[in-house]
Design a protein around this motif. Structure first.
Motif, mmCIF file in Angstrom:
data_model
loop_
_atom_site.group_PDB
_atom_site.id
_atom_site.type_symbol
_atom_site.label_atom_id
_atom_site.label_comp_id
_atom_site.label_asym_id
_atom_site.label_seq_id
_atom_site.Cartn_x
_atom_site.Cartn_y
_atom_site.Cartn_z
ATOM 1 N N GLN A 20 55.238 -21.255 -7.978
ATOM 2 C CA GLN A 20 56.631 -20.872 -8.152
ATOM 3 C C GLN A 20 56.768 -19.734 -9.153
ATOM 4 O O GLN A 20 57.575 -18.807 -8.955
ATOM 5 N N ARG A 21 55.978 -19.764 -10.214
ATOM 6 C CA ARG A 21 56.040 -18.686 -11.188
ATOM 7 C C ARG A 21 55.574 -17.366 -10.562
ATOM 8 O O ARG A 21 56.152 -16.302 -10.816
ATOM 9 N N GLN A 76 52.096 -26.335 -7.817
ATOM 10 C CA GLN A 76 53.454 -25.944 -7.437
ATOM 11 C C GLN A 76 54.137 -25.147 -8.534
ATOM 12 O O GLN A 76 54.855 -24.183 -8.255
ATOM 13 N N GLN A 77 53.922 -25.525 -9.782
ATOM 14 C CA GLN A 77 54.492 -24.770 -10.903
ATOM 15 C C GLN A 77 53.895 -23.363 -10.963
ATOM 16 O O GLN A 77 54.608 -22.387 -11.179
ATOM 17 N N GLU A 83 49.413 -27.320 -16.034
ATOM 18 C CA GLU A 83 50.336 -26.837 -15.032
ATOM 19 C C GLU A 83 49.868 -27.215 -13.632
ATOM 20 O O GLU A 83 48.688 -27.091 -13.296
ATOM 21 N N SER A 84 50.792 -27.686 -12.798
ATOM 22 C CA SER A 84 50.452 -28.064 -11.427
ATOM 23 C C SER A 84 50.388 -26.825 -10.541
ATOM 24 O O SER A 84 50.864 -25.738 -10.914
#
Length: 232
Positions: free
Chosen positions: A9-10, A5-6, A2-3
């Motif tokens: 955002q979560r 940004q991911q 997972e990056s």
């Protein structure tokens, strides 16, 4: 994997918005600020975390004024001159939590802090401040090896409390790391710590954030800390 940004955002979705998330994050001290932390402050926080380990933290916090009275505000120089029989007497004082095994760590950790200059050519606060965050697990290992009862998360929580940039292998962080296949061994194993360090270093390169902020974000991304729930 997972990056950043991911991940971010979560967390935003779980916590109810970017403004909420940013308000929850805290930052470490800078190098100059850390170098002003005194030897006595380091000893006090190490001792507090040692006594809080395996105990209700609030009980220790409530009795902390008594600890400071009994141990002379954790004055390192004075404590190093204390005879052994006096330490035994202090361990029975009702103003503190009477645990002699933990009380014995106070002069031992005072000696580690005081003699760091002699043993390693650098004052203790300077050593902590100058240690690179991208190799923070080496600092953990140093505290475990040279200190008394500072292994596991005990020394790590003390570092965080006094402002050193570090991630923490809390239950929520561990859940994230295991859930994403980043670690697959015991959480305190050298391999798990190396893998965790590499993971946080990668997030830091992507985001420019401190390990402290990233550790908090990872914790917020896992477990029962959705919007509306109190998270500590």
């Amino acid at each position: 994997m997972e990056s950043y940004q991911q991940l971010y955002q979560r967390v935003v979705e779980r916590k109810g918005g970017e403004q909420v998330v940013e308000g929850l994050l805290s930052k470490p001290l800078n190098t100059k600020q850390l170098k002003r932390v005194s030897a006595d402050q380091w000893l006090e926080e190490f001792t507090r975390k040692i006594f809080q380990s395996g105990f209700y933290w609030q009980v220790i916090d409530n009795k902390w004024p008594g600890f400071r009275e009994v141990f002379w505000d954790f004055n390192v120089a004075r404590l190093l001159q204390m005879p052994a029989e006096m330490l035994e007497q202090k361990a029975t004082d009702e103003r503190i939590v009477r645990n002699f095994n933990k009380v014995k760590t106070i002069p031992l950790n005072a000696a580690m802090i005081h003699f760091h200059q002699q043993d390693h050519g650098q004052g203790f606060s300077d050593f902590i401040a100058d240690h690179p965050p991208e190799r923070i697990i080496e600092l953990w290992a140093h505290l475990k090896k040279h200190g008394a009862r500072l292994g596991g998360n005990t020394g790590v929580y003390a570092l965080r409390m006094l402002g050193k940039d570090t991630f923490i292998l809390s239950r929520d962080v561990e859940a994230h790391l295991r859930g994403h296949g980043i670690i697959d061994t015991g959480i305190q194993s050298q391999k798990a710590q190396r893998d965790a360090q590499n993971f946080f270093n990668d997030l830091q390169q992507q985001s420019g954030r401190s390990l402290q902020e990233l550790s908090q974000l990872v914790a917020f991304s896992a477990g029962d800390n959705h919007a509306g729930l109190d998270v500590k």
